[in-house]
Design an enzyme around this catalytic site. Structure first.
Site, PDB file in Angstrom:
ATOM      1  N   HIS A  93     -37.287  57.316   6.148  1.00  0.00           N
ATOM      2  CA  HIS A  93     -37.264  55.808   6.198  1.00  0.00           C
ATOM      3  C   HIS A  93     -36.144  55.237   6.015  1.00  0.00           C
ATOM      4  O   HIS A  93     -35.494  55.349   4.767  1.00  0.00           O
ATOM      5  CB  HIS A  93     -38.476  55.422   5.445  1.00  0.00           C
ATOM      6  CG  HIS A  93     -38.539  54.035   5.523  1.00  0.00           C
ATOM      7  ND1 HIS A  93     -38.517  53.187   6.727  1.00  0.00           N
ATOM      8  CD2 HIS A  93     -38.835  53.017   4.271  1.00  0.00           C
ATOM      9  CE1 HIS A  93     -38.694  51.789   6.278  1.00  0.00           C
ATOM     10  NE2 HIS A  93     -38.807  51.798   4.912  1.00  0.00           N
ATOM     11  N   HIS A  95     -33.642  51.375   6.638  1.00  0.00           N
ATOM     12  CA  HIS A  95     -33.346  49.962   7.310  1.00  0.00           C
ATOM     13  C   HIS A  95     -32.227  49.813   8.046  1.00  0.00           C
ATOM     14  O   HIS A  95     -31.539  48.684   7.904  1.00  0.00           O
ATOM     15  CB  HIS A  95     -33.454  49.246   5.826  1.00  0.00           C
ATOM     16  CG  HIS A  95     -34.809  49.124   4.894  1.00  0.00           C
ATOM     17  ND1 HIS A  95     -34.797  48.436   3.913  1.00  0.00           N
ATOM     18  CD2 HIS A  95     -35.661  49.916   5.077  1.00  0.00           C
ATOM     19  CE1 HIS A  95     -35.956  48.542   3.307  1.00  0.00           C
ATOM     20  NE2 HIS A  95     -36.610  49.411   3.953  1.00  0.00           N
ATOM     21  N   TYR A 120     -31.077  62.489  25.134  1.00  0.00           N
ATOM     22  CA  TYR A 120     -31.224  62.910  23.627  1.00  0.00           C
ATOM     23  C   TYR A 120     -32.376  62.007  22.900  1.00  0.00           C
ATOM     24  O   TYR A 120     -33.114  62.350  22.295  1.00  0.00           O
ATOM     25  CB  TYR A 120     -29.939  62.605  23.024  1.00  0.00           C
ATOM     26  CG  TYR A 120     -29.349  64.107  23.297  1.00  0.00           C
ATOM     27  CD1 TYR A 120     -29.463  65.070  22.332  1.00  0.00           C
ATOM     28  CD2 TYR A 120     -28.121  64.180  24.252  1.00  0.00           C
ATOM     29  CE1 TYR A 120     -28.787  66.312  22.770  1.00  0.00           C
ATOM     30  CE2 TYR A 120     -27.581  65.395  24.531  1.00  0.00           C
ATOM     31  CZ  TYR A 120     -27.862  66.330  23.806  1.00  0.00           C
ATOM     32  OH  TYR A 120     -27.009  67.359  24.064  1.00  0.00           O
TER      33      TYR A 120
END
Length: 221
Positions: A93, A95, A120
């Site tokens: 995860h 930002h 891709y």
């Protein structure tokens, strides 16, 4: 792979992601599912650029801390992906700026955030689902991911950031980087009516290289 090697890999990838500006400050988190079902996770409020292998959070499958520092508050969303995607070996995860920006745009479709701009993206990511905004650490985020029923490896949290599940840590990192680059392309091309990969081209990629299941691909693919 030995647990010590996995710990080193988490720190190595974390530092690489941080140093290239893909997740600033103490944002972002990484987890790996070990062979016995335990989870190795980055600690809360830790910068991915300066992780200590010995202080990573080791938890059982239910999220109970076994050793190391207190885990990231985003642990429930990691566990939700492991619960619903049985083949997942790692979750990342971030930002990352362009993915977060795309998550704020009103026109993106919740079930297919980005179109098939590149080969891709289709091969490594497939489709990306958008989850409505919840505060970081809110259990509702995990519930929303469970609601996707394992159909997506790639999830974008609105006004927050991308989450990627992969068979391995390397696969998850490569895919989330591909998602970020595709988000950047989308923003650069927004309003310019770019030429997308056609359904036939997407299908050809699937035949040649495998890739995400058909339900993860862009509508019409």
């Amino acid at each position: 792979m030995r647990e010590s090697d996995i710990r080193d890999a988490v720190c190595r990838y974390g530092r690489s992601l941080f140093e290239r500006g893909l997740t600033p400050g103490s944002s972002g988190n990484i987890s790996v599912r070990l062979e016995d079902g335990r989870l190795l996770m980055t600690p809360t409020d830790a910068s991915l650029g300066s992780l200590d292998p010995a202080r990573l959070s080791l938890m059982d499958a239910e999220g109970r801390l076994l050793s190391g520092d207190k885990p990231t508050k985003e642990g429930p969303l990691h566990r939700a992906l492991y619960e619903t995607r049985q083949g997942a070996g790692a979750v990342v995860h971030l930002h990352s700026t362009h993915s977060v920006a795309v998550s704020m745009l009103p026109e993106v479709a919740p079930g297919s955030v980005l179109p098939p701009l590149t080969a891709y993206y289709v091969m490594r990511v497939g489709d990306t689902a958008l989850v409505p905004y919840h505060r970081p650490g809110d259990p509702a985020v995990a519930d929303a991911i469970r609601g996707l029923a394992g159909r997506y490896a790639s999830v974008l949290l609105a006004n927050h950031g991308p989450v990627m599940a992969g068979d391995t840590l390397t696969a998850a990192v490569n895919a989330i980087e591909e998602l970020e680059e595709t988000a950047k392309l989308y923003l650069l091309l927004r309003g310019l009516n770019p030429r997308l990969l056609s359904p036939a081209q997407v299908a050809e990629l699937g035949r040649a290289f495998g890739g995400p299941p058909a339900e993860h691909r862009h509508p019409g693919a």
